[in-house]
Design an enzyme around this catalytic site. Structure first.
Site, PDB file in Angstrom:
ATOM      1  N   SER A 134       8.055  -2.879   6.774  1.00  0.00           N
ATOM      2  CA  SER A 134       9.470  -2.508   6.926  1.00  0.00           C
ATOM      3  C   SER A 134       9.791  -1.816   8.252  1.00  0.00           C
ATOM      4  O   SER A 134      10.854  -2.082   8.833  1.00  0.00           O
ATOM      5  CB  SER A 134       9.916  -1.629   5.753  1.00  0.00           C
ATOM      6  OG  SER A 134       9.916  -2.392   4.581  1.00  0.00           O
ATOM      7  N   THR A 169       8.616   2.604  -2.085  1.00  0.00           N
ATOM      8  CA  THR A 169       7.718   1.547  -2.533  1.00  0.00           C
ATOM      9  C   THR A 169       6.709   2.096  -3.549  1.00  0.00           C
ATOM     10  O   THR A 169       6.788   3.268  -3.951  1.00  0.00           O
ATOM     11  CB  THR A 169       7.061   0.824  -1.326  1.00  0.00           C
ATOM     12  OG1 THR A 169       6.362  -0.320  -1.817  1.00  0.00           O
ATOM     13  CG2 THR A 169       6.089   1.707  -0.550  1.00  0.00           C
ATOM     14  N   LYS A 201       8.918   3.948  -7.345  1.00  0.00           N
ATOM     15  CA  LYS A 201      10.267   3.408  -7.586  1.00  0.00           C
ATOM     16  C   LYS A 201      10.923   3.955  -8.858  1.00  0.00           C
ATOM     17  O   LYS A 201      12.141   4.026  -8.947  1.00  0.00           O
ATOM     18  CB  LYS A 201      10.223   1.878  -7.630  1.00  0.00           C
ATOM     19  CG  LYS A 201       9.973   1.247  -6.270  1.00  0.00           C
ATOM     20  CD  LYS A 201      10.066  -0.262  -6.316  1.00  0.00           C
ATOM     21  CE  LYS A 201       9.674  -0.843  -4.971  1.00  0.00           C
ATOM     22  NZ  LYS A 201       9.793  -2.287  -4.892  1.00  0.00           N
ATOM     23  N   ASN A 253      14.782   1.348  -4.883  1.00  0.00           N
ATOM     24  CA  ASN A 253      13.972   1.032  -3.692  1.00  0.00           C
ATOM     25  C   ASN A 253      14.660   1.486  -2.410  1.00  0.00           C
ATOM     26  O   ASN A 253      14.079   1.386  -1.330  1.00  0.00           O
ATOM     27  CB  ASN A 253      13.650  -0.472  -3.622  1.00  0.00           C
ATOM     28  CG  ASN A 253      14.806  -1.274  -3.053  1.00  0.00           C
ATOM     29  OD1 ASN A 253      15.966  -0.971  -3.296  1.00  0.00           O
ATOM     30  ND2 ASN A 253      14.485  -2.295  -2.279  1.00  0.00           N
ATOM     31  N   ASP A 265      15.974  -4.943  -4.294  1.00  0.00           N
ATOM     32  CA  ASP A 265      14.862  -5.907  -4.393  1.00  0.00           C
ATOM     33  C   ASP A 265      15.304  -7.244  -5.002  1.00  0.00           C
ATOM     34  O   ASP A 265      15.061  -8.309  -4.423  1.00  0.00           O
ATOM     35  CB  ASP A 265      13.730  -5.334  -5.268  1.00  0.00           C
ATOM     36  CG  ASP A 265      12.827  -4.386  -4.491  1.00  0.00           C
ATOM     37  OD1 ASP A 265      12.742  -4.522  -3.258  1.00  0.00           O
ATOM     38  OD2 ASP A 265      12.202  -3.520  -5.130  1.00  0.00           O
ATOM     39  N   GLY A 325       4.860 -12.549 -14.981  1.00  0.00           N
ATOM     40  CA  GLY A 325       4.757 -11.111 -14.724  1.00  0.00           C
ATOM     41  C   GLY A 325       5.898 -10.350 -15.367  1.00  0.00           C
ATOM     42  O   GLY A 325       7.009 -10.902 -15.536  1.00  0.00           O
ATOM     43  N   ALA A 326       5.610  -9.113 -15.770  1.00  0.00           N
ATOM     44  CA  ALA A 326       6.644  -8.294 -16.418  1.00  0.00           C
ATOM     45  C   ALA A 326       6.572  -6.859 -15.906  1.00  0.00           C
ATOM     46  O   ALA A 326       6.844  -5.903 -16.629  1.00  0.00           O
ATOM     47  CB  ALA A 326       6.457  -8.336 -17.936  1.00  0.00           C
ATOM     48  N   GLY A 327       6.196  -6.709 -14.641  1.00  0.00           N
ATOM     49  CA  GLY A 327       6.090  -5.373 -14.048  1.00  0.00           C
ATOM     50  C   GLY A 327       7.409  -4.925 -13.434  1.00  0.00           C
ATOM     51  O   GLY A 327       8.484  -5.451 -13.770  1.00  0.00           O
ATOM     52  N   TYR A 368       4.153 -11.795  -0.085  1.00  0.00           N
ATOM     53  CA  TYR A 368       4.531 -12.408   1.187  1.00  0.00           C
ATOM     54  C   TYR A 368       3.365 -12.937   2.016  1.00  0.00           C
ATOM     55  O   TYR A 368       3.577 -13.664   2.975  1.00  0.00           O
ATOM     56  CB  TYR A 368       5.433 -11.485   2.021  1.00  0.00           C
ATOM     57  CG  TYR A 368       4.952 -10.073   2.203  1.00  0.00           C
ATOM     58  CD1 TYR A 368       5.573  -9.030   1.525  1.00  0.00           C
ATOM     59  CD2 TYR A 368       3.893  -9.780   3.036  1.00  0.00           C
ATOM     60  CE1 TYR A 368       5.146  -7.727   1.680  1.00  0.00           C
ATOM     61  CE2 TYR A 368       3.463  -8.477   3.200  1.00  0.00           C
ATOM     62  CZ  TYR A 368       4.086  -7.458   2.518  1.00  0.00           C
ATOM     63  OH  TYR A 368       3.657  -6.170   2.687  1.00  0.00           O
TER      64      TYR A 368
HETATM   65  P1  NDP Z   1       3.438  -3.879 -11.285  1.00  0.00           P
HETATM   66  O1  NDP Z   1       2.154  -3.148 -11.115  1.00  0.00           O
HETATM   67  O2  NDP Z   1       4.615  -3.180 -11.841  1.00  0.00           O
HETATM   68  O3  NDP Z   1       3.175  -5.184 -12.213  1.00  0.00           O
HETATM   69  C1  NDP Z   1       2.043  -6.002 -12.019  1.00  0.00           C
HETATM   70  C2  NDP Z   1       2.194  -7.300 -12.796  1.00  0.00           C
HETATM   71  O4  NDP Z   1       1.058  -8.121 -12.495  1.00  0.00           O
HETATM   72  C3  NDP Z   1       2.210  -7.121 -14.317  1.00  0.00           C
HETATM   73  O5  NDP Z   1       2.990  -8.125 -14.892  1.00  0.00           O
HETATM   74  C4  NDP Z   1       0.720  -7.299 -14.663  1.00  0.00           C
HETATM   75  O6  NDP Z   1       0.497  -7.737 -15.997  1.00  0.00           O
HETATM   76  C5  NDP Z   1       0.357  -8.432 -13.716  1.00  0.00           C
HETATM   77  N1  NDP Z   1      -1.090  -8.452 -13.450  1.00  0.00           N
HETATM   78  C6  NDP Z   1      -1.815  -7.563 -12.743  1.00  0.00           C
HETATM   79  N2  NDP Z   1      -3.126  -7.922 -12.739  1.00  0.00           N
HETATM   80  C7  NDP Z   1      -3.206  -9.058 -13.486  1.00  0.00           C
HETATM   81  C8  NDP Z   1      -4.300  -9.919 -13.858  1.00  0.00           C
HETATM   82  N3  NDP Z   1      -5.552  -9.665 -13.468  1.00  0.00           N
HETATM   83  N4  NDP Z   1      -4.035 -11.007 -14.615  1.00  0.00           N
HETATM   84  C9  NDP Z   1      -2.752 -11.283 -15.017  1.00  0.00           C
HETATM   85  N5  NDP Z   1      -1.676 -10.495 -14.694  1.00  0.00           N
HETATM   86  C10 NDP Z   1      -1.914  -9.406 -13.937  1.00  0.00           C
HETATM   87  O7  NDP Z   1       3.739  -4.489  -9.831  1.00  0.00           O
HETATM   88  P2  NDP Z   1       5.169  -4.969  -9.266  1.00  0.00           P
HETATM   89  O8  NDP Z   1       5.849  -5.754 -10.334  1.00  0.00           O
HETATM   90  O9  NDP Z   1       5.881  -3.840  -8.646  1.00  0.00           O
HETATM   91  O10 NDP Z   1       4.716  -5.929  -8.056  1.00  0.00           O
HETATM   92  C11 NDP Z   1       4.091  -7.176  -8.303  1.00  0.00           C
HETATM   93  C12 NDP Z   1       3.858  -7.904  -6.994  1.00  0.00           C
HETATM   94  O11 NDP Z   1       5.082  -8.177  -6.348  1.00  0.00           O
HETATM   95  C13 NDP Z   1       3.019  -7.112  -5.986  1.00  0.00           C
HETATM   96  O12 NDP Z   1       2.038  -7.973  -5.489  1.00  0.00           O
HETATM   97  C14 NDP Z   1       3.985  -6.724  -4.897  1.00  0.00           C
HETATM   98  O13 NDP Z   1       3.361  -6.730  -3.633  1.00  0.00           O
HETATM   99  C15 NDP Z   1       5.025  -7.848  -4.977  1.00  0.00           C
HETATM  100  N6  NDP Z   1       6.355  -7.398  -4.535  1.00  0.00           N
HETATM  101  C16 NDP Z   1       6.953  -8.043  -3.470  1.00  0.00           C
HETATM  102  C17 NDP Z   1       8.207  -7.641  -3.028  1.00  0.00           C
HETATM  103  C18 NDP Z   1       8.830  -8.327  -1.847  1.00  0.00           C
HETATM  104  O14 NDP Z   1       9.783  -7.790  -1.269  1.00  0.00           O
HETATM  105  N7  NDP Z   1       8.390  -9.505  -1.462  1.00  0.00           N
HETATM  106  C19 NDP Z   1       8.946  -6.537  -3.666  1.00  0.00           C
HETATM  107  C20 NDP Z   1       8.245  -5.953  -4.806  1.00  0.00           C
HETATM  108  C21 NDP Z   1       6.988  -6.373  -5.196  1.00  0.00           C
HETATM  109  P3  NDP Z   1       0.251  -6.674 -17.213  1.00  0.00           P
HETATM  110  O15 NDP Z   1       1.607  -6.206 -17.632  1.00  0.00           O
HETATM  111  O16 NDP Z   1      -0.435  -7.466 -18.258  1.00  0.00           O
HETATM  112  O17 NDP Z   1      -0.605  -5.571 -16.630  1.00  0.00           O
END
Ligand code: NDP
Length: 288
Positions: free
Chosen positions: A21, A66, A70, A91, A106, A131-133, A229
């Site tokens: 950034s 970040t 957040k 964010n 975001d 994904g559900a993060g 990215y």
């Molecule tokens: P979180 O830590 O909140 O969530 C991580 C997610 O990945 C969960 O759904 C988790 O599943 C899953 N996960 C992690 N490890 C594994 C595995 N070994 N097998 C299967 N699923 C897995 O992270 P964020 O949601 O904040 O970010 C996710 C990605 O997005 C990051 O890589 C980040 O860099 C990218 N990102 C990019 C942005 C951009 O501007 N381009 C902005 C924000 C994020 P579970 O719930 O089962 O643990």
């Protein structure tokens, strides 16, 4: 009341060293000849309280937030944008009339990137989110606000996907938001009708593959996106199979564009920011 003009901006995180950034915002300030400076601020969770307590009297105009802060920053913010309220995460922060205001750019950043770089409009479409993060929360809110018809969420921990879908189904009663189990046969059933795939897990950052993805069931018209990215095996496979693809650089760019416009009330110089971001990414990849 602050006695000095607010000219400081930055990004808080832990870690924060990897952030691209600063490159894009510094390039934008230079282009528009704005007297601002943007830096990386490494803050541990226990340091947030003291940092926020000094903000109103400081020279900070605002900052990005970040991983992993957040959600933690919500406790220290006075007012929220509608998106930040919906997502439950911030964010972008602006110190405005001595109030600390929280935004979330975001998800809308992702939508802008689709619109401007792929001419893809989400209204009326069906999306699958892997994904559900935290990132998935922002994506669901933005897709819903932009008129998506249906969202399926597939996550390693099924309970997390279920609880996310339940929460957002209550917020957007007219949109079908459904959790599905991460198994090949379940994915195979839904993939033919999906228009947009969004890979939002952290898998791929270190070259990990996405397991159990039945590529042969996906419609050839589907747009396959990854919000990471740097290059990922998932997007490489999609490209090999001739799908249209989009990586996370556009999302990073447009969340920054929206943050820039919130801070400065000026139109962001998008091309300059994009060029700076690409150069910073190439530099980073060449060092790895
Ligand atoms: P979180 O830590 O909140 O969530 C991580 C997610 O990945 C969960 O759904 C988790 O599943 C899953 N996960 C992690 N490890 C594994 C595995 N070994 N097998 C299967 N699923 C897995 O992270 P964020 O949601 O904040 O970010 C996710 C990605 O997005 C990051 O890589 C980040 O860099 C990218 N990102 C990019 C942005 C951009 O501007 N381009 C902005 C924000 C994020 P579970 O719930 O089962 O643990």
């Amino acid at each position: 009341m602050s006695l000095t003009p607010r000219h400081l901006l930055g990004i808080i995180g832990d870690p924060v060293e990897h952030s691209l950034s600063p490159a894009m915002h510094q390039a934008a300030f230079k282009k528009l000849e704005l007297p601002f400076s943007y830096s990386k601020i490494h803050l541990k969770n226990k340091e947030l309280k003291i940092f926020f307590s000094t903000l109103v009297a400081s020279n900070y105009l605002g900052f990005n937030v970040t991983i992993p802060h957040k959600e933690a920053v919500l406790d220290y913010i006075d007012e929220f944008s509608d998106e930040a309220k919906l997502v439950g995460a911030v964010n972008t922060v602006k110190i405005s009339e001595n109030k600390i205001v929280g935004y979330n750019t975001d998800g809308q950043g992702y939508i802008e990137a689709l619109k401007r770089e792929k001419r893809f409009v989400v209204k009326g479409k069906k999306a699958l989110i892997l994904g559900a993060g935290g990132a998935a929360r922002g994506l669901i809110a933005a897709l819903a606000l932009n008129g998506i018809k249906e969202i399926k969420v597939c996550n390693r921990s099924f309970e997390r996907a279920q609880s996310l879908c339940k929460e957002f189904s209550k917020k957007f009663v007219k949109i079908k938001i459904v959790a599905i189990e991460w198994q090949k046969n379940y994915l195979a059933k839904i993939l033919p009708k999906i228009d947009l795939v969004i890979q939002s897990t952290s898998l791929g950052l270190k070259g990990e593959e996405i397991p159990h993805f039945p590529w042969d069931k996906l419609s050839s018209k589907c747009l396959v996106t990854d919000i990471i990215y740097s290059p990922t095996p998932f997007l490489a496979e999609a490209k090999k199979r001739k799908f249209k693809t989009q990586n996370g650089l556009g999302m990073l760019l447009y969340q920054g564009v929206l943050a820039f416009e919130i801070w400065t009330d000026k139109k962001a110089p998008i091309l300059v920011m994009k060029k700076a971001l690409k150069e910073a990414l190439l530099h980073k990849l060449s060092k790895n």
